[in-house]
Design a protein around this motif. Structure first.
Motif, mmCIF file in Angstrom:
data_model
loop_
_atom_site.group_PDB
_atom_site.id
_atom_site.type_symbol
_atom_site.label_atom_id
_atom_site.label_comp_id
_atom_site.label_asym_id
_atom_site.label_seq_id
_atom_site.Cartn_x
_atom_site.Cartn_y
_atom_site.Cartn_z
ATOM 1 N N ALA A 149 0.850 -1.184 0.000
ATOM 2 C CA ALA A 149 0.000 0.000 0.000
ATOM 3 C C ALA A 149 0.891 1.242 0.000
ATOM 4 O O ALA A 149 2.080 1.158 0.331
ATOM 5 C CB ALA A 149 -0.905 -0.016 1.223
ATOM 6 N N PRO A 150 0.361 2.409 -0.366
ATOM 7 C CA PRO A 150 1.181 3.626 -0.421
ATOM 8 C C PRO A 150 1.826 3.953 0.922
ATOM 9 O O PRO A 150 1.147 4.027 1.952
ATOM 10 C CB PRO A 150 0.169 4.713 -0.826
ATOM 11 C CG PRO A 150 -0.940 3.970 -1.486
ATOM 12 C CD PRO A 150 -1.029 2.654 -0.799
ATOM 13 N N ALA A 151 3.139 4.159 0.907
ATOM 14 C CA ALA A 151 3.876 4.422 2.142
ATOM 15 C C ALA A 151 3.495 5.757 2.761
ATOM 16 O O ALA A 151 3.603 5.930 3.978
ATOM 17 C CB ALA A 151 5.375 4.384 1.873
ATOM 18 N N GLU A 152 3.037 6.696 1.942
ATOM 19 C CA GLU A 152 2.660 7.995 2.497
ATOM 20 C C GLU A 152 1.393 7.897 3.353
ATOM 21 O O GLU A 152 1.174 8.716 4.250
ATOM 22 C CB GLU A 152 2.473 9.031 1.396
ATOM 23 C CG GLU A 152 1.392 8.708 0.383
ATOM 24 C CD GLU A 152 1.919 7.907 -0.799
ATOM 25 O OE1 GLU A 152 1.249 7.924 -1.855
ATOM 26 O OE2 GLU A 152 2.984 7.275 -0.655
ATOM 27 N N LEU A 153 0.561 6.890 3.090
ATOM 28 C CA LEU A 153 -0.657 6.675 3.884
ATOM 29 C C LEU A 153 -0.448 5.646 4.989
ATOM 30 O O LEU A 153 -1.018 5.765 6.074
ATOM 31 C CB LEU A 153 -1.810 6.225 2.977
ATOM 32 C CG LEU A 153 -2.256 7.198 1.895
ATOM 33 C CD1 LEU A 153 -3.379 6.579 1.060
ATOM 34 C CD2 LEU A 153 -2.725 8.510 2.510
ATOM 35 N N TYR A 154 0.361 4.635 4.702
ATOM 36 C CA TYR A 154 0.582 3.539 5.643
ATOM 37 C C TYR A 154 2.091 3.285 5.762
ATOM 38 O O TYR A 154 2.609 2.309 5.224
ATOM 39 C CB TYR A 154 -0.150 2.282 5.178
ATOM 40 C CG TYR A 154 -1.612 2.528 4.881
ATOM 41 C CD1 TYR A 154 -2.548 2.610 5.914
ATOM 42 C CD2 TYR A 154 -2.059 2.714 3.571
ATOM 43 C CE1 TYR A 154 -3.884 2.856 5.649
ATOM 44 C CE2 TYR A 154 -3.397 2.960 3.302
ATOM 45 C CZ TYR A 154 -4.294 3.033 4.342
ATOM 46 O OH TYR A 154 -5.628 3.279 4.071
ATOM 47 N N PRO A 155 2.800 4.187 6.443
ATOM 48 C CA PRO A 155 4.266 4.100 6.470
ATOM 49 C C PRO A 155 4.806 2.927 7.293
ATOM 50 O O PRO A 155 5.918 2.465 7.046
ATOM 51 C CB PRO A 155 4.682 5.433 7.101
ATOM 52 C CG PRO A 155 3.495 5.838 7.916
ATOM 53 C CD PRO A 155 2.301 5.371 7.158
ATOM 54 N N ALA A 156 4.041 2.456 8.261
ATOM 55 C CA ALA A 156 4.523 1.384 9.133
ATOM 56 C C ALA A 156 4.119 0.017 8.587
ATOM 57 O O ALA A 156 3.177 -0.113 7.806
ATOM 58 C CB ALA A 156 3.954 1.561 10.541
ATOM 59 N N HIS A 157 4.856 -1.011 9.008
ATOM 60 C CA HIS A 157 4.453 -2.383 8.708
ATOM 61 C C HIS A 157 4.750 -3.256 9.921
ATOM 62 O O HIS A 157 5.534 -2.873 10.796
ATOM 63 C CB HIS A 157 5.162 -2.926 7.456
ATOM 64 C CG HIS A 157 6.618 -3.179 7.641
ATOM 65 N ND1 HIS A 157 7.586 -2.259 7.298
ATOM 66 C CD2 HIS A 157 7.288 -4.248 8.130
ATOM 67 C CE1 HIS A 157 8.786 -2.747 7.554
ATOM 68 N NE2 HIS A 157 8.643 -3.962 8.073
ATOM 69 N N LEU A 158 4.123 -4.419 9.982
ATOM 70 C CA LEU A 158 4.296 -5.280 11.147
ATOM 71 C C LEU A 158 4.274 -6.749 10.755
ATOM 72 O O LEU A 158 3.790 -7.127 9.686
ATOM 73 C CB LEU A 158 3.216 -4.990 12.196
ATOM 74 C CG LEU A 158 1.753 -5.319 11.854
ATOM 75 C CD1 LEU A 158 1.407 -6.779 12.145
ATOM 76 C CD2 LEU A 158 0.806 -4.400 12.621
ATOM 77 N N HIS A 159 4.813 -7.585 11.675
ATOM 78 C CA HIS A 159 4.762 -9.042 11.575
ATOM 79 C C HIS A 159 4.449 -9.588 12.961
ATOM 80 O O HIS A 159 5.030 -9.134 13.952
ATOM 81 C CB HIS A 159 6.099 -9.619 11.102
ATOM 82 C CG HIS A 159 6.550 -9.106 9.769
ATOM 83 N ND1 HIS A 159 6.036 -9.576 8.583
ATOM 84 C CD2 HIS A 159 7.458 -8.159 9.446
ATOM 85 C CE1 HIS A 159 6.613 -8.937 7.578
ATOM 86 N NE2 HIS A 159 7.481 -8.072 8.074
ATOM 87 N N ILE A 160 3.569 -10.557 13.036
ATOM 88 C CA ILE A 160 3.217 -11.167 14.311
ATOM 89 C C ILE A 160 3.229 -12.677 14.150
ATOM 90 O O ILE A 160 2.771 -13.208 13.140
ATOM 91 C CB ILE A 160 1.836 -10.666 14.811
ATOM 92 C CG1 ILE A 160 1.486 -11.281 16.168
ATOM 93 C CG2 ILE A 160 0.750 -10.937 13.795
ATOM 94 C CD1 ILE A 160 0.239 -10.650 16.795
ATOM 95 N N ASN A 161 3.787 -13.373 15.152
ATOM 96 C CA ASN A 161 3.839 -14.832 15.124
ATOM 97 C C ASN A 161 3.679 -15.393 16.522
ATOM 98 O O ASN A 161 4.236 -14.845 17.490
ATOM 99 C CB ASN A 161 5.173 -15.328 14.546
ATOM 100 C CG ASN A 161 5.190 -15.295 13.026
ATOM 101 O OD1 ASN A 161 4.339 -15.873 12.370
ATOM 102 N ND2 ASN A 161 6.158 -14.599 12.471
ATOM 103 N N LEU A 162 2.935 -16.492 16.621
ATOM 104 C CA LEU A 162 2.787 -17.236 17.867
ATOM 105 C C LEU A 162 3.034 -18.708 17.590
ATOM 106 O O LEU A 162 2.596 -19.231 16.559
ATOM 107 C CB LEU A 162 1.381 -17.078 18.443
ATOM 108 C CG LEU A 162 1.030 -15.823 19.235
ATOM 109 C CD1 LEU A 162 -0.452 -15.837 19.583
ATOM 110 C CD2 LEU A 162 1.860 -15.749 20.520
ATOM 111 N N LEU A 163 3.711 -19.378 18.508
ATOM 112 C CA LEU A 163 3.855 -20.818 18.394
ATOM 113 C C LEU A 163 2.476 -21.477 18.462
ATOM 114 O O LEU A 163 1.590 -20.989 19.172
ATOM 115 C CB LEU A 163 4.729 -21.352 19.523
ATOM 116 C CG LEU A 163 6.205 -20.957 19.476
ATOM 117 C CD1 LEU A 163 6.897 -21.401 20.762
ATOM 118 C CD2 LEU A 163 6.891 -21.571 18.273
#
Length: 243
Positions: A149-163
């Protein structure tokens, strides 16, 4: 610990009486669970969790034989300068999940440029056992890249993991809530993430927090290991709006 990880060859204690690769026979007491900020010294443990969940919730060993390279590519950047608002989930003091992210994807990319020489030295020194076996995936990942998505609108990103053994206790909800609140407190306007339709449980969590599908597409990236194409999604959330 070698990089040829298999749960039947190496058992990492999860809780007293339980090990990774085994299902929990009874749920641990709820008062044993907590989340806390992630620190650089958590790199090894987080790397193991990431590796054990790196193939649609199962071990990444099927397509990526090098645990240490996996760790340095997809966990280390967030703990050593490119990340923000990183959290761990623990059961009885043992790390069983995490959420990591970057508030600015450009800063994240710049980290890789700065660390490329160090990683090359590590590879030449033999610090990434199984490296050759990782090449097919790395080439495919470069060819079948994610659609962002456009970085100017959504500059952050994430990753989530659970065993797998830690799911169902509300830890994913706690991790995501803490991460989003942290980003919001720092004035980050929006966040995005990449996932697939294979991750049903995670998709329900993201929907609960108000994430929306920005783009959806079919990709052959995982076909050699999954046996078919997968449906990829980029999800977005405007952090100026409450969920």
């Amino acid at each position: 610990m070698g990089d040829s990880y298999r749960t039947d060859r190496y058992k990492l204690r999860l809780l007293p009486g339980y090990y990774l690769g085994q299902a929990l026979m009874t749920p641990p007491p709820q008062n044993l669970s907590r989340i806390r900020p992630a620190q650089p010294e958590d790199l090894e443990t987080m790397g193991r969790v990431a590796y054990l969940t790196g193939f649609f919730g199962e071990s990444a060993a099927v397509y990526f034989p090098s645990l240490s390279l996996f760790r340095d590519l997809w966990i280390k950047p967030y703990l050593y300068g490119a990340g923000m608002c990183n959290w761990l989930a623990e059961l009885d003091g043992i790390v069983v999940g995490y959420i990591v992210g970057a508030s600015d994807t450009q800063v994240y990319r710049q980290y890789f440029l700065r660390s490329a020489f160090e990683m090359l030295k590590n590879a030449m020194a033999g610090k990434y056992p199984g490296l050759v076996g990782c090449v097919p995936y790395l080439l495919r990942a470069a060819w079948y890249s994610n659609r962002r998505a456009p970085a100017e609108l959504y500059p952050a990103h994430l990753h989530i993991n659970l065993l797998p053994q830690a799911r169902g206790f509300g830890l994913g909800h706690q991790l995501l809530e803490a991460h989003l609140n942290c980003l919001r407190a720092r004035g980050v306007r929006g966040v995005q993430l990449s996932t697939t339709r294979e991750n049903d449980r995670a998709l329900k969590l993201y929907e609960k927090f108000g994430f929306e599908v920005y783009i959806e597409w079919r990709s052959p990236l995982w076909k050699p290991w999954l046996g078919r194409e997968a449906t990829h999604l980029t999800l977005v959330k405007d952090l100026r709006a409450q969920y």
